[in-house]
Motif scaffolding. Structure first.
Motif, short mmCIF file in Angstrom:
data_model
loop_
_atom_site.label_atom_id
_atom_site.label_comp_id
_atom_site.label_asym_id
_atom_site.label_seq_id
_atom_site.Cartn_x
_atom_site.Cartn_y
_atom_site.Cartn_z
N GLY A 99 0.78 -1.23 0.00
CA GLY A 99 0.00 0.00 0.00
C GLY A 99 0.81 1.28 0.00
O GLY A 99 0.27 2.34 -0.26
N TRP A 100 2.09 1.22 0.30
CA TRP A 100 2.90 2.45 0.31
C TRP A 100 2.96 3.07 -1.08
O TRP A 100 3.12 4.28 -1.21
CB TRP A 100 4.32 2.19 0.84
CG TRP A 100 5.17 1.31 -0.03
CD1 TRP A 100 5.22 -0.05 0.00
CD2 TRP A 100 6.08 1.73 -1.04
NE1 TRP A 100 6.10 -0.50 -0.94
CE2 TRP A 100 6.65 0.57 -1.59
CE3 TRP A 100 6.46 2.96 -1.55
CZ2 TRP A 100 7.58 0.61 -2.61
CZ3 TRP A 100 7.40 3.00 -2.57
CH2 TRP A 100 7.94 1.84 -3.09
N ILE A 101 2.80 2.25 -2.08
CA ILE A 101 2.89 2.72 -3.46
C ILE A 101 1.73 3.65 -3.81
O ILE A 101 1.85 4.53 -4.65
CB ILE A 101 2.99 1.50 -4.41
CG1 ILE A 101 3.66 1.89 -5.72
CG2 ILE A 101 1.67 0.90 -4.71
CD1 ILE A 101 5.13 1.87 -5.67
N ASN A 102 0.59 3.47 -3.14
CA ASN A 102 -0.59 4.29 -3.43
C ASN A 102 -0.41 5.75 -3.00
O ASN A 102 -1.09 6.63 -3.51
CB ASN A 102 -1.82 3.71 -2.73
CG ASN A 102 -2.16 2.33 -3.26
OD1 ASN A 102 -1.90 2.02 -4.43
ND2 ASN A 102 -2.70 1.49 -2.41
N ALA A 103 0.52 6.00 -2.08
CA ALA A 103 0.74 7.37 -1.59
C ALA A 103 1.70 8.16 -2.48
O ALA A 103 1.90 9.35 -2.27
CB ALA A 103 1.31 7.31 -0.17
N LYS A 109 5.68 7.12 -9.11
CA LYS A 109 5.29 5.77 -9.56
C LYS A 109 6.03 5.40 -10.84
O LYS A 109 6.47 4.26 -11.00
CB LYS A 109 3.78 5.69 -9.77
CG LYS A 109 2.98 5.69 -8.49
CD LYS A 109 1.50 5.61 -8.78
CE LYS A 109 0.69 5.63 -7.49
NZ LYS A 109 -0.75 5.50 -7.75
N ILE A 151 1.29 -1.04 -9.41
CA ILE A 151 1.69 0.36 -9.30
C ILE A 151 0.64 1.29 -9.89
O ILE A 151 0.31 2.32 -9.31
CB ILE A 151 3.07 0.57 -9.97
CG1 ILE A 151 4.14 -0.12 -9.13
CG2 ILE A 151 3.39 2.06 -10.13
CD1 ILE A 151 5.50 -0.19 -9.78
N GLN A 152 0.09 0.94 -11.04
CA GLN A 152 -0.91 1.79 -11.68
C GLN A 152 -2.31 1.60 -11.10
O GLN A 152 -3.21 2.36 -11.42
CB GLN A 152 -0.91 1.56 -13.18
CG GLN A 152 0.37 2.03 -13.84
CD GLN A 152 0.41 1.77 -15.33
OE1 GLN A 152 -0.38 1.01 -15.87
NE2 GLN A 152 1.36 2.39 -16.00
N GLY A 153 -2.47 0.60 -10.29
CA GLY A 153 -3.74 0.44 -9.58
C GLY A 153 -4.85 -0.24 -10.33
O GLY A 153 -6.01 0.02 -10.10
#
Length: 154
Positions: A99-103, A109, A151-153
């Motif tokens: 979840g750190w990647i979402n911030a 990214k 990463i791109q969600g």
């Protein structure tokens, strides 16, 4: 006293730079005297070298900016995992899924995905494989596609 000043002036004149006439531009009279001009191929190689050096400086600056950001610790841990690829592929996917990647911002990214991609390409080339090998429709996703989706969600 005057003798002393004359002696001093003579001494100072020895160490002063001598006045020189300005040089006349050199007139080239033969091909042997002409400065070498690079061929088109040599100039293209120089240009590519300059661009590559600029690209490497940019990537290094992006990497250092990520390490200095508020997410630098998580990014640093991820880069340690990336350095151990292909043995750490499962660990990398788990780390990205925390979840750190979402911030991160979109640029951050992109930097993360670029660093992962560069390492995957390097590992593939060291193994003697082609740098890129995207799966065909119906085949399972490779590590890069999985990381990109996280990463791109999507």
């Amino acid at each position: 006293m005057s003798d002393y000043l004359d002696h001093f002036a003579a001494h100072a004149e020895r160490f002063m730079p001598k006045q020189r006439k300005p040089r006349a531009p050199k007139v080239v009279t033969s091909d042997a005297d002409a400065p070498l001009k690079p061929t088109a191929m040599e100039q293209a190689q120089r240009d590519k070298g300059t661009l590559l050096a600029s690209f490497k400086r940019t990537k290094k600056a992006e990497h250092e900016a990520m390490l200095a950001s508020e997410h630098g610790a998580a990014y640093g841990r991820m880069m340690e995992i990336v350095k151990r690829l292909p043995d750490s592929a499962v660990e990398l996917v788990k780390n990205l899924g925390k979840g750190w990647i979402n911030a991160l911002s979109a640029k951050q990214k992109d930097t993360v995905l670029s660093m992962i991609s560069a390492r995957i390409i390097r590992v593939r080339e060291m193994d003697g494989r082609t740098p890129f090998d995207d799966p065909l429709p119906g085949e399972p996703d490779n590590l890069f596609i999985i990381c990109r989706k996280i990463i791109q969600g999507f």
